[in-house]
Design an enzyme around this catalytic site. Structure first.
Site, PDB file in Angstrom:
ATOM      1  N   GLU A  76      32.874  37.745  23.392  1.00  0.00           N
ATOM      2  CA  GLU A  76      34.099  37.356  24.346  1.00  0.00           C
ATOM      3  C   GLU A  76      33.907  37.821  25.963  1.00  0.00           C
ATOM      4  O   GLU A  76      34.457  38.782  26.455  1.00  0.00           O
ATOM      5  CB  GLU A  76      35.424  37.733  24.047  1.00  0.00           C
ATOM      6  CG  GLU A  76      35.719  36.793  22.635  1.00  0.00           C
ATOM      7  CD  GLU A  76      37.405  37.254  22.216  1.00  0.00           C
ATOM      8  OE1 GLU A  76      37.831  38.088  22.860  1.00  0.00           O
ATOM      9  OE2 GLU A  76      37.473  36.666  21.130  1.00  0.00           O
ATOM     10  N   GLU A 134      34.427  33.781  15.539  1.00  0.00           N
ATOM     11  CA  GLU A 134      36.005  34.221  15.053  1.00  0.00           C
ATOM     12  C   GLU A 134      36.726  33.038  15.000  1.00  0.00           C
ATOM     13  O   GLU A 134      36.609  32.073  16.033  1.00  0.00           O
ATOM     14  CB  GLU A 134      36.436  35.048  16.146  1.00  0.00           C
ATOM     15  CG  GLU A 134      35.862  36.446  16.172  1.00  0.00           C
ATOM     16  CD  GLU A 134      36.322  37.407  17.167  1.00  0.00           C
ATOM     17  OE1 GLU A 134      37.589  37.086  17.521  1.00  0.00           O
ATOM     18  OE2 GLU A 134      35.765  38.342  17.667  1.00  0.00           O
TER      19      GLU A 134
END
Length: 683
Positions: A296, A415
């Site tokens: 991220e 994810e």
């Protein structure tokens, strides 16, 4: 330097043992023994059979040389489908099925056998498969020379990533920000845990790793040897369990990496130090070990154009470090994220430019997916899995497919889940949650995306090795190969004092066929207990009356709608009365409304001032965020309004709260906060 060499030799010893197991069926170069099934026999039995379903038992006997790692392939003759399997994991494409060993039953010695079983669905005819192949060799019951040479060469990036589906995240463990992997309340990782994950049918494990507390803050920014040893040990667990594994730089993205624009020299030096250590440590690891450059990625105080440039530089640096280390790293699949791991088109396009410039066939892209945000956290009245939520899934996955998969660049959804799980796994109502997970699994398969479930301990119990929500797991497991039928609701509310009438629900077969309605092991009688007309299921008043029994509040029975394939759909029969609340007062730091739920469940809460404007946090909507601005406690009998709610309420101003329940009932309550003290009343 000597320490590094010793560690590398230890890894090679581990990898040499594990590679023969992990590589079977992937087309990579392995010892010939893994393919030496010169003779075999398969005993396939239908152990039991019922309307639309059956149990199969399969025994595989090896007559050739010992096997370390096996695949058994066959074709169903009449459209049967596996819905559940044990002592093996499986993949399927249409009628073609491949069952694969688990970590504990990978070896079959000469003249020895292994067995596994499964539940399946059928319709019309339930014929026996005509042929089985063990590691590519047709099982005839006698010993013959192999006619097909073992596969050679490495798998492509697309094949490698496809073999990783489905995947699971070892969240809040090695990525925990603290001195130890238990810092965020998860137990230390063991081989037993990883073996149990593999036994659930997962083919890959993502191991998020935070390095900050284990790296020197001064040049040359060395990483602790003990921590690298532990990472290597856990990766070894995964290889031993026959799993692909993905490792990364995780929460460092918001601890120090996001300062790259203002502290570039140090950030790049720290980043290079970590990946140099990892590239050296895993240089000779099997190709089932993949590297992800950073989790991220985000950068402080910069616009998106600048941030995209910074991420490009990091991804290019990562690529140069790993590829330059040689060995297995010369062709290892490397995983590159978009900015924020978002599938917004501009972020996909920017990563596409990076991948194009690198001109490397062994690259994969990664994004994360937590669903349409208002639904995912239950805010703004998005309590149901509706067309808007479904369209968000399709758009996200379509964009990822069109940009990358359609151009032979695999995509890992590293994810996925619901953001509301961070607060409470009940943030989204159970049936609506199951619809979301069912559709994500289905649509990801349509777009050839590999999913890796985010689990920080809220899903799979790492002590008991059991699922905390078995319905959720069953729905996910079914989605790996097929679709499951659902309905407009998983709840039927009947007022305790009201007249019992027929109740209808809309069925969503999702390509399946409704089979029956079951109570425990009893199939209810169509026409008497229920009717089905088109896609409408009607439960008859007489049967509801018997199920409701004494009509005390709460769930009185669980019915299950069974379809031709996939997981069954539970329908809870609930006796209820309108919830009641009591006047109370208290501190804003611990205020809770006494509530008799009377069998009902809370869906959402509105908060408004007298003029109708929104009160409390998220003041762009009157509907507040579940488990953040309010939270029901059914066992304690209250609804709490935490400090986060009062922080955004005008002092001394009366607020009208409207509580919406799943039965359709609403209850109005009034609160006023002044100087940290709250009074609550019914008027």
């Amino acid at each position: 330097m000597n320490g590094v060499k010793r560690r590398t030799r230890r890894w090679i010893a581990l990898a040499t043992t594990a590679i023969a197991t992990a590589a079977v069926g992937l087309g990579i170069l392995v010892p010939t023994a893994a393919y030496a099934a010169e003779g075999c026999q398969v005993d396939y039995k239908i152990a039991s059979q019922w309307s639309g379903g059956f149990t199969g038992d399969v025994k595989v006997t090896n007559y050739g040389e010992s096997i370390s790692g096996w695949d058994l392939a066959w074709t169903f003759p009449n459209g049967q489908r596996i819905t559940q399997i044990w002592n093996a994991k499986h993949t399927s494409s249409g009628d073609q099925v491949t069952a694969k060993n688990l970590g504990y039953n990978k070896s079959i010695a000469t003249d020895n056998s292994v067995s596994f079983g499964f539940n399946g669905s059928w319709s019309g005819t339930n014929g026996i498969p005509s042929s089985f192949s063990l590691n590519g060799v047709v099982c005839t019951g006698s010993v013959t020379d192999p006619t097909t040479p073992p596969p050679t060469g490495e798998a492509t990036a697309m094949e490698t990533v496809a073999a990783m589906e489905p995947g699971w995240n070892l969240g809040n463990t090695l990525d925990a920000v603290g001195s130890d992997e238990t810092a965020w309340d998860n137990p230390r990782v063991t081989q037993e845990l990883v073996d149990n994950i593999a036994a659930q049918g997962y083919n890959s494990i993502r191991i998020p790793i935070t390095w900050d507390n284990h790296q020197s803050k001064t040049a040359p920014y060395a990483v602790e040897d003990a921590y690298l040893d532990r990472v290597e040990e856990v990766v070894g667990y995964a290889i031993q369990a026959d799993l692909h594994v993905l490792i990364n730089i995780h929460h460092d993205s918001w601890i120090w990496l996001w300062d790259m624009n203002t502290n570039r020299t140090e950030v790049e030096a720290r980043y290079e130090a970590i990946w140099t250590e990892l590239a050296t440590r895993f240089r000779d690891a099997p190709p089932e070990v993949l590297f992800e450059s950073v989790n991220e990625p985000q950068f402080r105080d910069v616009d998106d154009a600048t941030a995209e440039g910074l991420l490009n530089d990091l991804n290019v640096q990562f690529h140069e470090i790993v590829r330059g280390s040689g060995g297995g790293n010369a062709t290892r699949v490397l995983v590159l994220p978009t900015l924020h791991t978002s599938a917004d088109q501009d972020h996909l396009d920017a990563l596409g430019d990076t991948i194009s410039s690198l001109n490397d066939p062994n690259l994969a892209a990664t994004v994360h997916f937590y669903g349409f945000w208002p639904f995912s956290v239950n805010v703004a009245g998005y309590t149901e899995f509706n067309a808007e939520v479904q369209a968000d899934i399709e758009g996200y996955f379509d964009r990822s497919y069109d940009k990358f998969v359609a151009n032979d660049i695999p995509v890992i959804v590293g994810e996925w889940g619901l953001l509301g799980f961070d607060a409470h796994t009940g943030t989204v109502e159970q049936g609506e949650k199951l619809k979301f997970f069912e559709y994500v699994g289905y649509y990801a398969r349509q777009k050839s995306l590999t999913l890796q479930l985010w689990d920080n301990g809220q899903h799979f119990n790492r002590t008991t090795f059991e699922w905390r929500d078995t319905e959720l797991y069953d729905m996910m497991e079914a989605s790996w190969t097929t679709r499951s039928g659902t309905a407009s609701s998983d709840q039927v509310y009947v007022a305790k004092s009201g007249t019992v009438s027929d109740v209808s629900l809309d069925l969503n077969p999702n390509g399946t066929t409704f089979q029956n309605l079951r109570l425990g092991t009893e199939n209810l009688v169509e026409g008497t207990d229920y009717t089905v007309s088109g896609s409408t299921l009607t439960i008859k008043a007489g049967r509801l009356t018997s199920l409701l029994g004494d009509r005390d509040h709460g769930v009185k029975a669980d019915l299950h709608a069974e379809f031709s394939q996939g997981a069954p759909w539970r329908i809870s029969i609930i006796s209820y009365d309108t919830p009641t609340m009591s006047a109370t007062s208290g501190s804003s730091g611990s205020f809770a409304i006494p509530t008799a739920f009377n069998g009902d469940q809370l869906a959402t809460m509105e908060a408004t001032y007298a003029d109708g404007t929104a009160a409390g946090p998220q003041n762009w909507t009157t509907y507040k965020e579940f488990a953040r601005a309010f939270s029901p406690d059914y066992s304690a009998g209250n609804i709490s309004l935490p400090t986060a709610f009062w922080d955004d309420v005008n002092d001394g101003q009366k607020v009208t709260l409207t509580f919406h329940f799943w039965s359709g009932e609403t209850v109005t309550y009034y609160v006023t906060e002044s100087g940290g003290n709250v009074t609550g009343s019914l008027s």
